[in-house]
Design a protein around this motif. Structure first.
Motif, PDB file in Angstrom:
ATOM      1  N   ASP A 135      -7.934  24.089 -14.898  1.00 36.83           N
ATOM      2  CA  ASP A 135      -8.100  22.788 -14.046  1.00 36.83           C
ATOM      3  C   ASP A 135      -7.132  22.791 -12.648  1.00 36.83           C
ATOM      4  O   ASP A 135      -6.109  22.704 -12.927  1.00 36.83           O
ATOM      5  N   VAL A 170      -4.995  -2.670   4.169  1.00 33.85           N
ATOM      6  CA  VAL A 170      -3.252  -2.092   3.911  1.00 33.85           C
ATOM      7  C   VAL A 170      -3.176  -0.860   4.809  1.00 33.85           C
ATOM      8  O   VAL A 170      -1.924  -0.855   5.388  1.00 33.85           O
ATOM      9  N   ARG A 198     -16.737  -1.613   2.624  1.00 31.14           N
ATOM     10  CA  ARG A 198     -16.347  -0.538   1.180  1.00 31.14           C
ATOM     11  C   ARG A 198     -14.728  -0.514   1.528  1.00 31.14           C
ATOM     12  O   ARG A 198     -14.329  -0.676   2.718  1.00 31.14           O
ATOM     13  N   HIS A 199     -14.311  -0.205   0.369  1.00 36.07           N
ATOM     14  CA  HIS A 199     -12.814  -0.025   0.513  1.00 36.07           C
ATOM     15  C   HIS A 199     -11.796  -1.100   1.275  1.00 36.07           C
ATOM     16  O   HIS A 199     -11.082  -0.842   1.999  1.00 36.07           O
ATOM     17  N   LEU A 200     -12.176  -2.505   1.125  1.00 30.98           N
ATOM     18  CA  LEU A 200     -11.598  -3.374   1.725  1.00 30.98           C
ATOM     19  C   LEU A 200     -10.178  -3.503   1.587  1.00 30.98           C
ATOM     20  O   LEU A 200      -9.441  -3.236   2.700  1.00 30.98           O
ATOM     21  N   ILE A 201      -9.595  -3.526   0.382  1.00 27.35           N
ATOM     22  CA  ILE A 201      -8.120  -3.704   0.260  1.00 27.35           C
ATOM     23  C   ILE A 201      -7.638  -2.309   1.087  1.00 27.35           C
ATOM     24  O   ILE A 201      -6.437  -2.220   1.633  1.00 27.35           O
ATOM     25  N   LEU A 202      -7.917  -1.312   0.794  1.00 27.02           N
ATOM     26  CA  LEU A 202      -7.380   0.101   1.016  1.00 27.02           C
ATOM     27  C   LEU A 202      -7.424   0.034   2.733  1.00 27.02           C
ATOM     28  O   LEU A 202      -6.375   0.375   3.287  1.00 27.02           O
ATOM     29  N   MET A 228      -2.417  -2.131   8.342  1.00 21.47           N
ATOM     30  CA  MET A 228      -1.041  -2.687   8.179  1.00 21.47           C
ATOM     31  C   MET A 228       0.058  -1.664   8.326  1.00 21.47           C
ATOM     32  O   MET A 228       0.953  -1.798   9.118  1.00 21.47           O
ATOM     33  N   LEU A 229      -0.141  -0.449   7.498  1.00 21.41           N
ATOM     34  CA  LEU A 229       0.962   0.337   7.487  1.00 21.41           C
ATOM     35  C   LEU A 229       0.973   1.395   8.346  1.00 21.41           C
ATOM     36  O   LEU A 229       2.054   1.808   8.577  1.00 21.41           O
ATOM     37  N   TYR A 250      10.892   7.933  14.716  1.00 17.52           N
ATOM     38  CA  TYR A 250      12.261   7.728  14.506  1.00 17.52           C
ATOM     39  C   TYR A 250      12.843   9.007  13.868  1.00 17.52           C
ATOM     40  O   TYR A 250      13.984   9.371  14.168  1.00 17.52           O
ATOM     41  N   PHE A 272       3.585   1.543  11.260  1.00 15.50           N
ATOM     42  CA  PHE A 272       5.086   1.880  10.366  1.00 15.50           C
ATOM     43  C   PHE A 272       5.111   3.332  10.129  1.00 15.50           C
ATOM     44  O   PHE A 272       6.216   3.727  10.582  1.00 15.50           O
TER      45      PHE A 272
END
Lengths: 113, 307
Positions: free
Chosen positions: B3, B177, B170-174, B180-181, B191, B184
């Protein structure tokens, strides 16, 4: 004052280590994919937070504290979302959660693929 | 293991463990590189490659015995070659006699950088790093030559629009987030890029982190949306601009009367020249690495979407 802070720090670190360990036991002992993921997902977020807070208390002022705070924020964002994505991917690929009505042992080759 | 998915995950875990023992041995720069390249983007690119080739290994059509013989012979020869070398950690070894003391004692006066690793990588061994950047650039060009998918603007545009309007279906949470990220992640890459002179970091790590941000966007919002955001011609030129910037610094230092990649002559004082030169070549490294990683990912994925 120093004693209290270092005691609190040690307590946080101990609690974090215990949670990490319990998450590890959970991934080995739980019966199917979702329960295992639940064990790791829930404990790891809190464990990482506890360990980071413990480390912050070791060095309560300065740049190190700020950096640890940023890592903590990132962990709080990323870890649950990663668990969510994993569970969603498994559910979309028809991995049936273990319940009384089905005989799926879960987590084996046949049930994942 | 048949695999391939499990094999790739093992490779990633191996990379992360290597990074941990590099930290334990106080080699933070190497650990950073290993964590971002070995455990991060290499795993990701191999996963993308597996989506092209299929998940399980084919049955063997050749005799693995001969390969084993070749591997053992080569390994034996390499071990035989190391017999002449000084023992591990031997204090009288030539490398500890003149090169390492110069780096440790004099690099601060000569380059003005607190991070010795960066001054060795970018200044004393600048030519080697140029070679590494050219290797990465060549890899990107190789992928482009072999796997390039021609753009079909009409379809791309329609799909990008439809995805754009369905973005939160689709993939609302992903997706939220990730949105938002993402700033950064890109800020952290910058940096790492510009803090490489003072702490662990530099062009390679920064380029990989920047590319990882873009790849994350492409994975969560779909390849066509990402193509809509990241202009492919621009990325391709960027990969060449990085190498040219690096080589250009060398040529400019030659024109100003120094050796190739001798930054002392770039500014009024040698230390200021070193600062400028290292900043520019790290920028070149970062540009090339980021662009090539994005090129490889986009072309692998574009191949997969072909009918």
């Amino acid at each position: 004052m120093d004693t209290i802070v270092s005691m609190a720090s040690a307590l946080c670190l101990l609690l974090g280590s215990f949670l990490c360990l319990s998450g590890g036991v959970g991934i080995l002992r739980f019966p199917d994919f979702y329960t295992r993921m639940h064990a790791v997902g829930v404990t790891d977020t809190l464990a990482a937070a506890m360990i980071l807070i413990g480390l912050m208390l070791q060095n309560p002022e300065g740049l190190v504290m700020l950096k640890l705070l940023l890592i903590l924020l990132m962990t709080i964002f990323i870890s649950p979302v990663a668990s969510h994505a994993l569970a969603k991917a498994a559910f979309k690929n028809d991995l049936v959660p273990l319940s009384d009505s089905n005989e799926n042992k879960g987590g084996t080759e046949s049930s994942i693929s | 293991m048949r695999d391939l998915f499990a094999v790739i995950m093992m490779t990633g875990i191996f990379g992360l463990l290597s990074a941990s023992f590099f930290v334990a041995m106080d080699a933070v720069d190497v650990a950073f590189t290993e964590a971002s390249v070995g455990a991060g983007i290499a795993t990701l690119l191999m996963l993308t490659a597996v989506t092209l080739t299929g998940r399980s290994e084919d049955s063997e059509r050749h005799k693995p015995m001969w390969a084993l013989v070749v591997v053992f012979t080569t390994g034996g020869l390499l071990i035989y070659g190391t017999l002449d070398m000084p023992y591990f950690g031997f204090a009288e070894a030539p490398v500890h006699q003149h090169v390492a003391p110069r780096y440790i004692y004099d690099s601060m006066q000569e380059t003005g950088l607190p991070n010795i690793v960066t001054s060795v990588l970018a200044s004393y061994r600048g030519f080697d790093t140029l070679g590494e950047v050219v290797v990465i650039f060549t890899a990107g060009m190789g992928v482009l030559a072999l796997l390039r998918v021609e753009r079909r603007p009409g379809i791309d545009q329609i799909m990008a629009d439809s995805i754009f309007y369905l973005m939160h279906e689709r993939h609302l949470i992903l997706r939220i987030v990730t949105k938002m990220l993402l700033p950064f992640i890109l800020l952290f890459a910058l940096y790492v890029q510009f803090h490489g002179d003072f702490g662990p970091g530099g062009g390679f790590q920064a380029g990989v982190i920047f590319a990882a941000g873009i790849i994350l966007y492409a994975m969560v919002f779909g390849l066509n949306t990402a193509r809509y955001v990241v202009n492919r011609t621009f990325v391709r030129s960027l990969s060449a601009i990085g190498v040219l910037l690096y080589g250009g610094v060398g040529v400019v230092s030659m024109l100003l009367g120094g050796n190739f990649l001798d930054y002392d002559v770039l500014a009024d004082s040698p230390v200021a020249g070193q600062h400028l030169g290292i900043l520019l070549i790290e920028l070149g490294v970062g540009l090339t690495v980021a662009a090539v990683m994005v090129i490889i990912f986009f072309n692998f994925c574009g191949r997969r979407d072909l009918p």
